[in-house]
Design an enzyme around this catalytic site. Structure first.
Site, PDB file in Angstrom:
ATOM      1  N   SER A  94       0.810  -1.222   0.000  1.00  0.00           N
ATOM      2  CA  SER A  94       0.000   0.000   0.000  1.00  0.00           C
ATOM      3  C   SER A  94       0.839   1.265   0.000  1.00  0.00           C
ATOM      4  O   SER A  94       0.465   2.262  -0.617  1.00  0.00           O
ATOM      5  CB  SER A  94      -0.954   0.000   1.197  1.00  0.00           C
ATOM      6  OG  SER A  94      -0.225   0.014   2.413  1.00  0.00           O
TER       7      SER A  94
ATOM      8  N   ASP B  70       0.907  -0.246   7.831  1.00  0.00           N
ATOM      9  CA  ASP B  70       2.310  -0.604   7.980  1.00  0.00           C
ATOM     10  C   ASP B  70       3.072  -0.225   6.708  1.00  0.00           C
ATOM     11  O   ASP B  70       2.478   0.238   5.720  1.00  0.00           O
ATOM     12  CB  ASP B  70       2.469  -2.096   8.288  1.00  0.00           C
ATOM     13  CG  ASP B  70       1.877  -2.987   7.196  1.00  0.00           C
ATOM     14  OD1 ASP B  70       1.431  -2.463   6.153  1.00  0.00           O
ATOM     15  OD2 ASP B  70       1.865  -4.217   7.383  1.00  0.00           O
TER      16      ASP B  70
ATOM     17  N   ASP C 288       5.518  -2.046   4.090  1.00  0.00           N
ATOM     18  CA  ASP C 288       6.178  -3.251   3.600  1.00  0.00           C
ATOM     19  C   ASP C 288       7.475  -2.826   2.920  1.00  0.00           C
ATOM     20  O   ASP C 288       7.452  -2.043   1.962  1.00  0.00           O
ATOM     21  CB  ASP C 288       5.281  -3.990   2.612  1.00  0.00           C
ATOM     22  CG  ASP C 288       4.002  -4.493   3.269  1.00  0.00           C
ATOM     23  OD1 ASP C 288       4.097  -5.063   4.363  1.00  0.00           O
ATOM     24  OD2 ASP C 288       2.921  -4.294   2.686  1.00  0.00           O
TER      25      ASP C 288
ATOM     26  N   ASP D 234       7.440  -4.277   8.173  1.00  0.00           N
ATOM     27  CA  ASP D 234       7.757  -5.648   7.770  1.00  0.00           C
ATOM     28  C   ASP D 234       8.945  -5.571   6.820  1.00  0.00           C
ATOM     29  O   ASP D 234       8.817  -5.084   5.697  1.00  0.00           O
ATOM     30  CB  ASP D 234       6.564  -6.311   7.073  1.00  0.00           C
ATOM     31  CG  ASP D 234       5.444  -6.646   8.035  1.00  0.00           C
ATOM     32  OD1 ASP D 234       5.660  -6.554   9.254  1.00  0.00           O
ATOM     33  OD2 ASP D 234       4.343  -6.996   7.567  1.00  0.00           O
TER      34      ASP D 234
ATOM     35  N   LYS E 230     -10.629  -0.477  -1.783  1.00  0.00           N
ATOM     36  CA  LYS E 230     -10.048  -1.078  -0.574  1.00  0.00           C
ATOM     37  C   LYS E 230     -10.946  -0.844   0.636  1.00  0.00           C
ATOM     38  O   LYS E 230     -11.186  -1.764   1.427  1.00  0.00           O
ATOM     39  CB  LYS E 230      -8.657  -0.491  -0.303  1.00  0.00           C
ATOM     40  CG  LYS E 230      -7.537  -1.058  -1.157  1.00  0.00           C
ATOM     41  CD  LYS E 230      -6.180  -0.551  -0.706  1.00  0.00           C
ATOM     42  CE  LYS E 230      -5.884  -0.961   0.718  1.00  0.00           C
ATOM     43  NZ  LYS E 230      -4.491  -0.629   1.124  1.00  0.00           N
TER      44      LYS E 230
ATOM     45  N   TYR F 209     -11.613  -8.797   2.517  1.00  0.00           N
ATOM     46  CA  TYR F 209     -10.251  -8.317   2.283  1.00  0.00           C
ATOM     47  C   TYR F 209      -9.331  -9.096   3.201  1.00  0.00           C
ATOM     48  O   TYR F 209      -9.172  -8.771   4.371  1.00  0.00           O
ATOM     49  CB  TYR F 209     -10.192  -6.819   2.601  1.00  0.00           C
ATOM     50  CG  TYR F 209      -8.902  -6.108   2.250  1.00  0.00           C
ATOM     51  CD1 TYR F 209      -8.833  -5.260   1.158  1.00  0.00           C
ATOM     52  CD2 TYR F 209      -7.755  -6.263   3.021  1.00  0.00           C
ATOM     53  CE1 TYR F 209      -7.661  -4.572   0.843  1.00  0.00           C
ATOM     54  CE2 TYR F 209      -6.580  -5.593   2.718  1.00  0.00           C
ATOM     55  CZ  TYR F 209      -6.538  -4.749   1.628  1.00  0.00           C
ATOM     56  OH  TYR F 209      -5.371  -4.089   1.325  1.00  0.00           O
TER      57      TYR F 209
END
Length: 565
Positions: A91, A102, A104, A159, A223, A232
């Site tokens: 995202s 978060d 990524d 992450d 989303k 989702y």
């Protein structure tokens, strides 16, 4: 000259019409509604994300430099120019992140830096080089499907995964490494390929849409809709973020000049009528330098079983929706039909955009019967591992339930409910394992999840199903951690009884055979729950919990009325 037909996607566009004033106005209203729905974060928070990524880049450079010093201490040029490169995916990279999202993140390094080096140096470097107190909840998971370091940096969840680039001994200056180059895949193992895949797919999606700002606004809307409708979650059997992004991107290709509001409306119109299993693809299949499998149902029998194939655009192309089951596909199609009806009325001025984002009714109205899949552990760390494994297998249980003739739909909820309990003895421990919330460490007056037994002519039997050849879990001490996943059941027409003992025992045995299962730490229970017995914490403020029909009270009231007359 109009080149849209040759440029975007694998088919010509449906329409290249420019937005009308009404469509432009509708897009403005959509943007305003998404802001009201708090899908955008503040500029201050975005700046904080940027500072976090700059810090991670600085730490990545120092990481590569230290490895270079250790492995080639005499090579001054190598050490001087040693650097890594930090990429994002998901995202954040797509530009559709919001409050609490978060980041990524991928760290790449030259060929002499290994995954073992990453886990040896990077966690300690994070603690050493980050501002004091910035890094919290640091966990390294080396043996994961995609090895990962998880932590929070200034309260932002990160992450962090890793891959080396085996074809490069020295990286170009920052910003010049293009991971969409297939040559960078040479010499990598499967875990490294998987690590690179997220960034490669995300970058390809952005490269394959006609107008990124239009795509981003439309994707934010889809989303939010998918999250509100509880469809989702890739791990459970619904599309994840990257799948919804690819589906929206395909609609953008078909309407390359449309406004975001039009893309949202056309999304529902097209996807509700999509001729599955015809795949959603953003580009034609690429040839690549590796001898690896790419999605091809004509060659690989297992690929032909995918129900709603959405194919990643980066080589090696894969199906991102292999987790979807017959039940989740049915639910997705229902929601697409509902979304089409709503957006048609929004376009006609009969509804507003906020109506598209109404919350699901999974617990309040959709089902009478549920299965509660309860993963229990004695320690917090053990529970992270055990509950994550059980979550990844819920879709297997759903697939088994779908094959029961008395079940029409087995719909998993898209998230689990984490709870902590304090118990004093073995009896209380067993009660918690089987669904009781009486000992939860919070103010909670919910009744225990209870067994459905011959109500309204339908009997559901699972509670007494026994798992064999597995040691009984001993007393779990004073604190117990549970995560519960709910599966809503729709019974087939005419169903009078439902014995799920075989499916329950099969699933529990499969989970107990996992190599990391420990009977002294882990426990798994599957209980039946009627809608009137659902725990209070699955309902949000303002939602009405189902109640048992007051037939007796109504009859007494009628009798009293007749006596008065």
């Amino acid at each position: 000259m109009e080149n849209s037909e040759q440029t975007w996607g694998i088919t010509p566009p449906i329409s290249c019409a420019l937005p009308t004033p009404a469509e432009t106005h509708s897009t403005t209203l959509l943007l305003e509604e998404l802001r009201r729905q708090n899908t955008f974060e503040s500029a201050t928070e975005t700046k904080k994300r940027e500072r976090v990524l700059l810090d991670l880049q600085r730490i990545a450079d120092e990481f590569v430099k230290r490895v270079a010093k250790e492995k080639e201490p005499q090579n001054e040029v190598l050490i001087r120019d040693a650097r890594g490169e930090v990429f994002t995916y998901g995202s954040y990279c797509l530009g559709v992140y919001g409050p609490g999202s978060d980041i990524d993140t991928l760290v790449t390094a030259p060929r002499y830096v290994t995954r073992d080096d990453y886990f040896k140096y990077f966690p300690s470097l994070l603690q050493e080089m980050a501002p004091k107190g910035a890094v919290t909840d640091l966990t390294a998971v080396e043996d994961a499907f995609v090895p990962i370091i998880k932590f929070e940096y200034w309260g932002i969840s990160i992450d962090l995964i890793f891959s080396r680039i085996a074809t490069l001994k020295q990286f170009p200056p920052h910003g010049q490494l293009n991971l969409t180059n297939n040559e960078y895949l040479r010499g990598l193992d499967d875990r490294e390929l998987r690590s690179l895949n997220g960034t490669r797919v995300t970058r390809e999606i952005l490269n394959l849409v006609p107008e990124q700002s239009t795509f981003r606004l439309a994707l934010r809307a889809i989303k939010l809709w998918a999250q509100r409708r509880a469809i989702y979650a890739n791990i459970i059997g619904f599309p994840g973020g990257v799948v919804w992004a690819m589906m929206v991107a395909r609609v953008c290709q078909l309407y390359p000049k449309a406004a975001s509001s039009t893309i949202v409306t056309k999304f529902f119109q097209i996807m509700k009528s999509w001729h599955w299993p015809q795949p959603v693809q953003l580009k034609r299949m690429d040839d690549g330098p590796l001898n690896v499998r790419v999605w091809n149902p004509k060659v690989y029998k297992s690929d032909s079983y995918h129900l709603m194939p959405v194919i990643t655009p980066a080589y090696p192309q894969m199906c991102a929706t292999f987790n979807i089951t017959h039940s989740t596909m049915t639910i997705i199609q229902r929601e697409l039909e509902r979304g089409f009806d709503l957006t048609t009325k929004i376009r006609d001025g009969k509804l507003q955009w906020k109506d598209l984002f109404d919350k699901h009714t999974f617990f309040t109205a959709d089902h009478r019967y549920y299965l509660a899949v309860i993963a229990t552990s004695t320690t917090k760390e053990a529970h992270k591992i055990w509950s994550g494994f059980v979550e990844s297998k819920v879709r297997v249980l759903v697939g088994d339930l779908e094959r029961v003739s008395s079940i029409s739909i087995a719909r998993p909820f898209n998230k689990g409910y984490e709870r902590v309990h304090r118990v004093k003895n073995d009896q209380e421990t067993e009660e918690v394992q089987n669904g009781s919330l009486a000992y939860r460490i919070q103010d909670d007056d919910s009744d225990d999840d209870s067994k459905v037994n011959k109500e309204n002519g339908v009997e559901v039997k699972t509670e007494n199903a026994k798992i064999e050849n597995i040691p009984q879990a001993p007393s779990l001490g004073s604190k117990i951690y549970t995560t519960t996943h709910y599966v809503g059941l729709e019974l087939a027409e005419g169903a009078k009884s439902l014995d799920l003992s075989y499916q329950v025992n099969t699933f529990k045995n499969m989970c107990a055979q996992w190599e990391k299962y420990q009977s002294n730490l882990n426990f798994l229970s599957i209980q039946t729950v009627k809608n009137t017995n659902l725990p209070d914490d699955v309902f949000e403020p303002g939602e009405v919990k189902p109640t048992r029909p007051l037939k007796r009270a109504a009859a007494m009231k009628r009798n009293a009325s007749s006596e008065v007359c």
